[in-house]
Design a protein around this motif. Structure first.
Motif, short mmCIF file in Angstrom:
data_model
loop_
_atom_site.label_atom_id
_atom_site.label_comp_id
_atom_site.label_asym_id
_atom_site.label_seq_id
_atom_site.Cartn_x
_atom_site.Cartn_y
_atom_site.Cartn_z
N GLY A 218 42.84 29.54 59.24
CA GLY A 218 44.13 28.77 58.62
C GLY A 218 43.82 28.97 57.19
N ILE A 219 42.85 29.50 56.42
CA ILE A 219 42.86 29.42 55.14
C ILE A 219 43.72 30.37 54.59
CG2 ILE A 219 41.23 29.89 53.25
CD1 ILE A 219 38.86 29.26 55.34
N ASN A 220 44.48 29.86 53.26
CA ASN A 220 45.73 30.74 52.70
C ASN A 220 45.09 31.50 51.58
OD1 ASN A 220 47.54 29.78 54.90
ND2 ASN A 220 47.83 27.90 53.70
N ALA A 221 44.16 30.99 50.78
CA ALA A 221 43.67 31.60 49.25
C ALA A 221 42.41 32.39 49.65
CB ALA A 221 43.83 30.70 48.20
N ILE A 222 42.49 33.51 49.64
CA ILE A 222 41.27 34.41 50.26
C ILE A 222 40.86 35.25 49.03
CG2 ILE A 222 39.98 35.73 51.75
CD1 ILE A 222 41.94 34.41 53.72
N SER A 223 39.73 35.30 48.45
CA SER A 223 39.29 36.25 47.30
C SER A 223 38.05 36.86 47.72
CB SER A 223 39.43 35.89 45.91
OG SER A 223 40.67 35.15 45.81
N VAL A 224 37.76 38.00 47.32
CA VAL A 224 36.49 38.46 47.20
C VAL A 224 36.06 39.21 45.79
CG1 VAL A 224 34.97 40.53 47.83
CG2 VAL A 224 36.63 39.46 49.71
N CYS A 225 34.98 38.61 45.21
CA CYS A 225 34.62 38.92 43.69
C CYS A 225 33.49 40.06 43.85
CB CYS A 225 34.29 37.76 43.04
SG CYS A 225 33.90 37.75 41.42
N LEU A 226 33.51 41.01 43.15
CA LEU A 226 32.36 42.04 43.31
C LEU A 226 32.13 42.41 41.83
CD1 LEU A 226 33.65 44.61 46.06
CD2 LEU A 226 32.06 42.58 46.08
N PRO A 227 30.74 42.32 41.24
CA PRO A 227 30.39 42.92 40.01
C PRO A 227 30.93 44.26 39.71
CG PRO A 227 28.44 42.09 41.23
CD PRO A 227 29.76 42.10 42.27
N GLU A 228 30.97 44.68 38.48
CA GLU A 228 31.36 45.91 37.99
C GLU A 228 30.20 46.66 37.47
OE1 GLU A 228 34.82 46.12 35.27
OE2 GLU A 228 35.87 45.34 36.90
N THR A 229 30.13 47.86 37.12
CA THR A 229 28.86 48.49 36.37
C THR A 229 28.67 47.78 35.23
OG1 THR A 229 29.85 50.74 37.40
CG2 THR A 229 28.15 50.75 35.68
N ASP A 230 29.45 47.44 34.43
CA ASP A 230 29.24 46.69 33.23
C ASP A 230 29.20 45.07 33.66
OD1 ASP A 230 31.11 45.85 30.23
OD2 ASP A 230 29.36 45.23 30.85
N PRO A 231 27.77 44.49 33.56
CA PRO A 231 27.30 43.41 33.90
C PRO A 231 28.33 41.86 33.38
CG PRO A 231 25.71 44.09 32.36
CD PRO A 231 26.66 45.20 32.67
N ASN A 232 28.99 42.28 32.22
CA ASN A 232 29.91 41.38 31.58
C ASN A 232 31.26 41.41 32.53
OD1 ASN A 232 27.97 40.76 29.78
ND2 ASN A 232 28.63 42.67 28.43
N ASN A 233 31.54 42.20 33.20
CA ASN A 233 32.92 42.24 34.00
C ASN A 233 32.68 42.12 35.55
OD1 ASN A 233 34.31 42.45 31.57
ND2 ASN A 233 33.85 44.42 31.55
N LEU A 234 33.78 41.32 36.07
CA LEU A 234 33.99 41.18 37.62
C LEU A 234 35.09 41.63 38.09
CD1 LEU A 234 32.65 37.45 37.97
CD2 LEU A 234 31.35 39.63 38.06
#
Length: 698
Positions: A218-234
């Motif tokens: 019943g969770i409504n806000a779901i996100s997946v965060c993954l690192p990019e090749t550039d370590p300063n960005n996601l």
């Protein structure tokens, strides 16, 4: 007689009471049923039950004036009351009201402030185990007689039986509930695994995970965060369920330093954070605060770990706080573990596709490079002597057929080079030639390597494997040192040559192949047949078209050309600048015996290039060379052709188009298409005019 009748009546009453108590679902209803029993039989008793056990604190249950059940669990107060005496003696404690108030003033004030007549504390025993106390007070002025105490002891035994039954039932219900919860959790994990295991893109993977989490938790806000090749960005993949079953999905790129997810990526630990909209880290949560306006949101961030490495973060919000506690949180962590496997698979699939695309591009590039030199079919074969010319004529003659070829010659005469030339001139040159050295492979593994094996065919065969014949299907197979093949394996090779079919090791399925065989050996196969070391039928099958490669001692006129070629190649490889070979060095090279043939000559030249300090080649001291005389100037192995005015115009035009297409020759964007030529025609003209793609792009 009257006493016996009274005894039976009491026994019957206790049995009825026991049945009533066994039907109760809690201590509260059990106490109410007990008090109702005493009212029905006309006894002026008020009952309370103190339940005690080794795994819990004591708790006192007593009935209030309005009929409700109250409970007290102040451990220090109850443990210092009648319970301590009964625990030690396991006997009945009988007190008057005055004695009770003198001994237990605090209990009198807290629990029994109203006056009462007499007091009993009876141990509740079951199988000699003390389960608590039955406390009974009289609300009249009478006192408990010995008969009353005996009857109440029977009542205490009934309560002990009922309490044991109740605790067993509650424990069973608790275990059953746990099993049901574990079953439901396992069902959730199976569904999550099945939903994501086949996904190959991160976007579809996040969509499936979000739907499963929304459905089960019943969770409504779901996100997946993954690192990019550039370590300063996601990269943040959001799936927000404003309406059930219809997520609003978005993919955004955010700065790692301004994201709350970076904390979890660094620590690898679960993080619960009440994030207010004024928090600097809330700048990436605009969509969350816009869809669900609030001063703050509780975020649950779970690391996505695989093989000890944090691949990303599962970020959850807009849910009941119980989802982020206890067993629910542990289950979400297990969901994140399944997600980690799927994320790793999706990234591996993307990397494979990237490498595959690079390989295709490199293959196209190399194909163009090879085809640009395709008119030089013998570019690896150096020499103009009569002996080598005769061999090349035989190679040209047999290459365009499919018959087997047997290359005979001493070690170092270049048998593999001639095998490649035969394959390159054959109609099978669209596929690479497969090669194998029969002398370099142990006899036990040679059969498996040639014909492949099935799973479980022998110890260590954990999966099926294709052999060299299958790999060479519709191509050529070069078997070097075929004379060293074990006798027991030769019949199977003969069968493949005759029938073009075989079975894998440990298998019974016939595999058909179309393979052209090129064999080579430095041994005398005829003598081996005579000595029973080689099968005669296999020899005749291999000896359809034998080609004898001359040793270097029979082609001494080619030694200067070979020396020049090896010096040029070795100098380029080692970064040396050797531009001349003394004529006396060439004469000495021609006069040597060369038992190792071309391979020995190549090794000597490479050592000479390595040891030469200047621009003039000097042979190693062990060869006994003397001072340099006149020198043979080295020029590039392929001199640039001279062009007339018309050819120069064509040269400039091709150079311009190559620069415009960035060196691409084939395809709709290639130079051949723009010039209106076939690709092979353009490559031929480039070769004739001395155009090199790499040079043209400089």
């Amino acid at each position: 007689m009257a006493q016996r009748f009274q005894y039976l009546s009491e026994q019957k009453s206790c049995l009825r009471l026991t049945h009533q108590l066994l039907d109760q679902a809690s201590v509260d209803t059990m106490l109410q049923s007990l008090n109702q029993h005493f009212v029905e039989i006309g006894l002026p008793y008020d009952c309370s039950v103190l339940v005690d056990g080794p795994m819990a604190v004591p708790r006192l249950y007593l009935e209030a004036d309005d009929g409700s059940i109250r409970s007290f669990d102040e451990a220090s107060l109850l443990q210092n009351g009648p319970l301590r005496i009964v625990q030690a003696s396991r006997t009945v404690l009988h007190l008057s009201c005055e004695d009770y108030r003198q001994r237990y003033p605090r209990l009198s004030v807290s629990i029994r402030p109203q006056p009462f007549g007499d007091y009993l504390a009876l141990p509740i025993l079951n199988h000699h185990r003390l389960m608590g106390l039955l406390e009974i007070t009289r609300h009249d002025t009478g006192q408990f007689t010995d008969d009353d105490i005996a009857h109440l002891e029977l009542v205490a035994e009934s309560i002990g039986i009922a309490l044991e039954h109740l605790q067993s039932r509650l424990a069973l219900n608790f275990e059953q509930g746990q099993l049901c919860e574990e079953r439901d959790d396992f069902h959730v994990l199976v569904n999550v695994t099945n939903a994501v295991i086949t996904e190959r893109s991160v976007e579809s993977l996040v969509d499936k995970i979000a739907r499963e989490i929304h459905c089960y938790f019943g969770i409504n806000a779901i996100s997946v965060c993954l690192p990019e090749t550039d370590p300063n960005n996601l990269t943040l993949y959001n799936a927000f369920f404003v309406q059930p079953g219809k997520p609003q999905e978005a993919q955004i790129h955010i700065s790692a330093s301004r994201s709350i997810c970076q904390q979890v990526l660094d620590s690898g630990e679960i993080l619960l954070r009440q994030l207010s909209k004024d928090d600097p880290l809330a700048c990436n949560e605009t969509q969350l605060f816009n869809l669900w306006p609030a001063d703050s949101h509780l975020l649950c961030l779970i690391p996505i770990k695989f093989a000890g490495q944090v691949l990303g973060v599962l970020k959850l919000a807009q849910a009941d706080e119980a989802c982020f506690q206890g067993s629910r949180l542990q289950l979400l962590a297990q969901v994140a573990e399944r997600t980690a496997i799927a994320v790793d698979n999706a990234r591996a699939y993307q990397e494979i596709n990237r490498l595959k695309d690079n390989l295709v591009q490199e293959n196209n590039y190399l194909s163009e490079q090879v085809e640009s030199l395709s008119h030089q079919q013998f570019d690896e074969i150096i020499g103009r002597s009569k002996a080598i010319t005769e061999v090349l004529k035989q190679v040209e003659l047999v290459a365009k057929t499919d018959c087997s070829v047997l290359l005979l010659g001493d070690t170092g005469t270049g048998k593999e080079v001639f095998a490649r030339a035969i394959h390159r001139l054959s109609p099978r040159n669209g596929k690479r030639m497969i090669k194998m050295n029969c002398a370099a492979m142990p006899a036990g593994l040679l059969e498996s390597d040639l014909f492949g094996h099935e799973k479980g065919a022998f110890t260590g065969a954990s999966k099926e494997r294709m052999g060299r014949f299958e790999l060479a299907h519709q191509s050529s197979l070069f078997l070097d040192e075929v004379g060293d093949m074990p006798l027991e394996l030769q019949p199977k090779l003969l069968r493949v040559l005759q029938e073009q079919e075989f079975e894998r090791v440990g298998g019974n399925r016939l595999i058909n192949v179309d393979v052209r065989l090129i064999a080579a050996t430095n041994r005398d196969l005829k003598q081996m047949v005579t000595d029973k070391e080689f099968r005669s039928d296999l020899f005749y099958r291999l000896n359809v078209f034998p080609i004898r490669l001359p040793p270097l001692s029979e082609r001494r006129d080619d030694i200067p050309h070979l020396a020049k070629y090896f010096v040029f190649r070795a100098s380029k490889h080692m970064g040396r600048n050797i531009d001349s070979i003394p004529s006396r060095v060439l004469r000495q090279l021609q006069e040597m015996d060369w038992p190792g043939n071309i391979r020995e000559l190549q090794n000597v030249i490479e050592r000479a290039v390595l040891l030469t300090a200047g621009h003039v080649l000097q042979l190693p001291p062990e060869l006994g060379l003397f001072e340099a005389e006149e020198e043979l100037q080295l020029s590039p192995y392929e001199p640039q052709p001279q062009r007339n005015a018309e050819e120069d115009d064509e040269y400039q035009r091709i150079i311009a188009v190559l620069q415009e297409t960035n060196g691409i020759v084939a395809g709709p964007r290639g130079a051949a298409h723009k010039l209106g030529l076939k690709r092979t025609t353009l490559l031929s003209r480039m070769k004739r005019l001395g155009i090199d793609k790499e040079t043209a792009l400089v």
